[in-house]
Design a protein around this motif. Structure first.
Motif, PDB file in Angstrom:
ATOM      1  N   ASP A 287      -6.504  82.508   3.753  1.00 14.85           N
ATOM      2  CA  ASP A 287      -6.253  82.908   5.137  1.00 14.85           C
ATOM      3  C   ASP A 287      -7.482  82.773   6.029  1.00 14.85           C
ATOM      4  OD1 ASP A 287      -3.561  83.382   4.844  1.00 14.85           O
ATOM      5  OD2 ASP A 287      -3.803  85.526   4.502  1.00 14.85           O
TER       6      ASP A 287
ATOM      7  N   THR B  67       3.123  89.115   4.263  1.00 14.27           N
ATOM      8  CA  THR B  67       1.944  89.483   5.042  1.00 14.27           C
ATOM      9  C   THR B  67       1.320  90.799   4.610  1.00 14.27           C
ATOM     10  OG1 THR B  67       3.345  90.500   6.703  1.00 14.27           O
ATOM     11  CG2 THR B  67       2.716  88.202   7.068  1.00 14.27           C
TER      12      THR B  67
ATOM     13  N   TYR C 208       2.743  80.284   0.107  1.00 17.01           N
ATOM     14  CA  TYR C 208       2.790  81.306   1.148  1.00 17.01           C
ATOM     15  C   TYR C 208       3.330  82.598   0.559  1.00 17.01           C
ATOM     16  CZ  TYR C 208       1.834  77.610   4.444  1.00 17.01           C
ATOM     17  OH  TYR C 208       1.243  76.572   5.114  1.00 17.01           O
TER      18      TYR C 208
ATOM     19  N   THR D 163       0.016  74.508  -1.412  1.00 12.86           N
ATOM     20  CA  THR D 163      -0.083  75.718  -0.605  1.00 12.86           C
ATOM     21  C   THR D 163       1.058  76.640  -0.990  1.00 12.86           C
ATOM     22  OG1 THR D 163      -1.068  74.508   1.245  1.00 12.86           O
ATOM     23  CG2 THR D 163      -0.141  76.666   1.731  1.00 12.86           C
TER      24      THR D 163
ATOM     25  N   LYS E 151      -1.830  81.617   1.078  1.00 13.87           N
ATOM     26  CA  LYS E 151      -1.906  82.084   2.458  1.00 13.87           C
ATOM     27  C   LYS E 151      -0.728  82.993   2.760  1.00 13.87           C
ATOM     28  CE  LYS E 151      -3.592  77.633   4.257  1.00 13.87           C
ATOM     29  NZ  LYS E 151      -3.322  76.633   5.306  1.00 13.87           N
ATOM     30  N   SER E 152      -0.897  83.849   3.761  1.00 12.97           N
ATOM     31  CA  SER E 152       0.236  84.650   4.220  1.00 12.97           C
ATOM     32  C   SER E 152       1.094  83.793   5.148  1.00 12.97           C
ATOM     33  CB  SER E 152      -0.237  85.908   4.942  1.00 12.97           C
ATOM     34  OG  SER E 152      -0.686  85.595   6.236  1.00 12.97           O
ATOM     35  N   PHE E 153       2.345  84.187   5.306  1.00 14.83           N
ATOM     36  CA  PHE E 153       3.240  83.464   6.207  1.00 14.83           C
ATOM     37  C   PHE E 153       2.725  83.473   7.641  1.00 14.83           C
ATOM     38  CE2 PHE E 153       6.469  84.017   2.825  1.00 14.83           C
ATOM     39  CZ  PHE E 153       6.865  82.696   2.726  1.00 14.83           C
ATOM     40  N   ASN E 154       1.846  84.422   7.977  1.00 15.36           N
ATOM     41  CA  ASN E 154       1.238  84.437   9.317  1.00 15.36           C
ATOM     42  C   ASN E 154       0.406  83.188   9.580  1.00 15.36           C
ATOM     43  OD1 ASN E 154       2.334  86.903   9.945  1.00 15.36           O
ATOM     44  ND2 ASN E 154       0.481  88.063   9.488  1.00 15.36           N
ATOM     45  N   HIS E 155       0.003  82.496   8.527  1.00 17.48           N
ATOM     46  CA  HIS E 155      -0.822  81.292   8.649  1.00 17.48           C
ATOM     47  C   HIS E 155      -0.043  80.041   8.262  1.00 17.48           C
ATOM     48  CE1 HIS E 155      -3.847  84.510   8.443  1.00 17.48           C
ATOM     49  NE2 HIS E 155      -4.464  83.748   9.319  1.00 17.48           N
ATOM     50  N   TYR E 156       1.271  80.100   8.423  1.00 20.40           N
ATOM     51  CA  TYR E 156       2.121  78.978   8.047  1.00 20.40           C
ATOM     52  C   TYR E 156       1.743  77.727   8.844  1.00 20.40           C
ATOM     53  CZ  TYR E 156       6.107  76.170   6.797  1.00 20.40           C
ATOM     54  OH  TYR E 156       6.886  75.155   6.318  1.00 20.40           O
ATOM     55  N   SER E 157       1.764  76.597   8.170  1.00 17.64           N
ATOM     56  CA  SER E 157       1.415  75.330   8.799  1.00 17.64           C
ATOM     57  C   SER E 157       2.310  74.231   8.250  1.00 17.64           C
ATOM     58  CB  SER E 157      -0.052  74.991   8.491  1.00 17.64           C
ATOM     59  OG  SER E 157      -0.356  73.682   8.905  1.00 17.64           O
TER      60      SER E 157
END
Length: 146
Positions: free
Chosen positions: A8, A52, A49, A47, A31-37
């Motif tokens: 993150d 959060t 996910y 990656t 990564k958390s879903f808040n940082h989805y790309s």
């Protein structure tokens, strides 16, 4: 060996991916879903996910990691768990967590949290520098044997 990255807020993902690809080592960015790309990752990079929640990435990394895997994190709690699982654990500033330094780091974190809860001001992390990037790269290269 696999490399797991608490991704993150990790400022050295590019270095990790570059060095791991050169050494043919798989990388997993958690990564958390808040940082989805929607960005595509290069071959050898996955990656994952997670929710959060505060420690969701840490728990997922610990589910996946095996002894002798490498974990990159700035989280002292995750570092302690990784060391207990016999992983190599690096901080993005280029230092290696060890059984000799983790207790002191955890105690310092606890003291700082108590101070903040009591209303005292504490210093934040130092600015991340080019020297930190170079130190991390050298430490990573030593850790993966390249």
């Amino acid at each position: 060996m696999n490399i797991y990255v608490d991704a993150d807020a990790c400022p050295v993902k590019d270095i990790i991916i570059e060095e791991a690809r050169a050494a043919n080592i798989p990388v997993v960015l958690v990564k958390s879903f808040n940082h989805y790309s929607l960005d595509d990752q290069p071959n050898g990079v996955e990656t994952i996910y997670v929710d959060t929640g505060a420690d969701a990435a840490d728990y997922r990394i610990m589910q996946l990691a095996c002894p002798h895997d490498l974990i990159v994190t700035q989280d002292y709690g995750l570092a302690a768990l990784g060391l207990a699982k016999h992983c190599i654990v690096l901080h993005h500033n280029g230092f290696v967590y060890s059984n000799e330094n983790i207790e002191s780091l955890l105690n310092s974190r606890h003291t700082q949290a108590k101070m903040r809860r009591s209303g005292q001001k504490t210093k934040g992390p130092k600015l991340f520098t080019d020297e930190d990037r170079e130190r991390f790269k050298a430490t990573l290269q030593r850790a993966i044997g390249s």
